[in-house]
Design a protein around this motif. Sequence first.
Motif, mmCIF file in Angstrom:
data_model
loop_
_atom_site.group_PDB
_atom_site.id
_atom_site.type_symbol
_atom_site.label_atom_id
_atom_site.label_comp_id
_atom_site.label_asym_id
_atom_site.label_seq_id
_atom_site.Cartn_x
_atom_site.Cartn_y
_atom_site.Cartn_z
ATOM 1 N N TRP A 1 2.436 -12.348 5.828
ATOM 2 C CA TRP A 1 1.089 -12.619 5.695
ATOM 3 C C TRP A 1 0.854 -11.557 4.451
ATOM 4 O O TRP A 1 1.418 -10.229 4.461
ATOM 5 N N ALA A 2 -0.619 -11.719 3.848
ATOM 6 C CA ALA A 2 -1.130 -10.559 2.550
ATOM 7 C C ALA A 2 -1.930 -10.762 2.581
ATOM 8 O O ALA A 2 -3.199 -11.601 2.691
ATOM 9 N N SER A 3 -2.432 -9.366 2.212
ATOM 10 C CA SER A 3 -4.255 -9.725 2.052
ATOM 11 C C SER A 3 -4.290 -9.450 0.686
ATOM 12 O O SER A 3 -3.945 -9.710 -0.251
ATOM 13 N N ARG A 4 -6.023 -9.963 -0.182
ATOM 14 C CA ARG A 4 -6.097 -10.178 -0.898
ATOM 15 C C ARG A 4 -5.453 -9.306 -1.857
ATOM 16 O O ARG A 4 -4.812 -9.602 -3.241
ATOM 17 N N ASP A 5 -5.828 -8.365 -1.980
ATOM 18 C CA ASP A 5 -5.478 -6.661 -2.735
ATOM 19 C C ASP A 5 -4.073 -6.066 -2.855
ATOM 20 O O ASP A 5 -3.614 -6.716 -3.692
ATOM 21 N N GLU A 6 -3.246 -6.977 -1.527
ATOM 22 C CA GLU A 6 -1.921 -6.958 -1.747
ATOM 23 C C GLU A 6 -1.163 -8.017 -2.761
ATOM 24 O O GLU A 6 -0.029 -7.755 -3.962
ATOM 25 N N ILE A 7 -1.657 -9.338 -2.587
ATOM 26 C CA ILE A 7 -1.551 -10.290 -3.222
ATOM 27 C C ILE A 7 -1.888 -10.224 -5.179
ATOM 28 O O ILE A 7 -0.950 -10.349 -5.765
ATOM 29 N N LYS A 8 -2.436 -9.401 -5.617
ATOM 30 C CA LYS A 8 -3.356 -9.074 -6.218
ATOM 31 C C LYS A 8 -2.241 -7.711 -7.051
ATOM 32 O O LYS A 8 -2.249 -7.887 -8.355
ATOM 33 N N LYS A 9 -1.878 -6.925 -6.115
ATOM 34 C CA LYS A 9 -0.906 -6.020 -6.857
ATOM 35 C C LYS A 9 1.055 -6.177 -6.844
ATOM 36 O O LYS A 9 0.928 -6.189 -7.767
ATOM 37 N N MET A 10 0.977 -7.140 -5.999
ATOM 38 C CA MET A 10 1.718 -7.677 -6.640
ATOM 39 C C MET A 10 1.697 -8.555 -7.729
ATOM 40 O O MET A 10 3.274 -8.862 -8.306
ATOM 41 N N ILE A 11 0.939 -9.540 -7.801
ATOM 42 C CA ILE A 11 1.077 -10.284 -9.288
ATOM 43 C C ILE A 11 1.019 -9.042 -10.216
ATOM 44 O O ILE A 11 1.729 -8.979 -11.422
#
Length: 182
Positions: free
Chosen positions: A136-146
């Motif tokens: 599971w990942a939050s919106r902010d975690e995904i954007k940081k991963m990008i």
Amino acid sequence: MKKTEIWDVYDINRNKTGQMERGAEFAEDAYTCVMHICIFNSKGEMLIQQRQSTKKTWPNLWDVSVGGHDEAGETPQMSAERELFEELGIKKDFTNIRPHMTINFVHGFDDYFLIREDLDPASLTLQEEEVQAVKWASRDEIKKMIEEGSFIGYYKSLIDLLFDSMKQYGAHENEPKEYLRG
């Protein structure tokens, strides 16, 4: 031995015009259909998957919950059911579920299904050839991963749109009551 995938081919208006074999060169004005499923939990997190290192495209990168091509003869709903079961071992009936959106890309149409499901990632049966991990990942975690290059390089505005669109169909925050069903 893996069977050869056959995809339906469509014109610019999404009318079926024929078929093509996976890996064949695209004819001019020929398009295929793909779909993605984004699974959200009640905490507002998205289930993401890490692609296998052996994948031809985006090896080892994280991606949205599920994705794949529609095979010949499949509707987007049939493709969603098949891919969700193949990649994560989840059985779900998509018969009466419409995609939340369709995004055009250079070689076709990409339907996005957004569903809410609280599940334990450890309980999933991952397709060994395609998926190496889920979480599971939050919106902010995904954007940081990008930004870090560990997630497929989607536009961050698309990630925002997916999270925002999970609430309801349509492009309005407060849909007028006369347009709502049920």
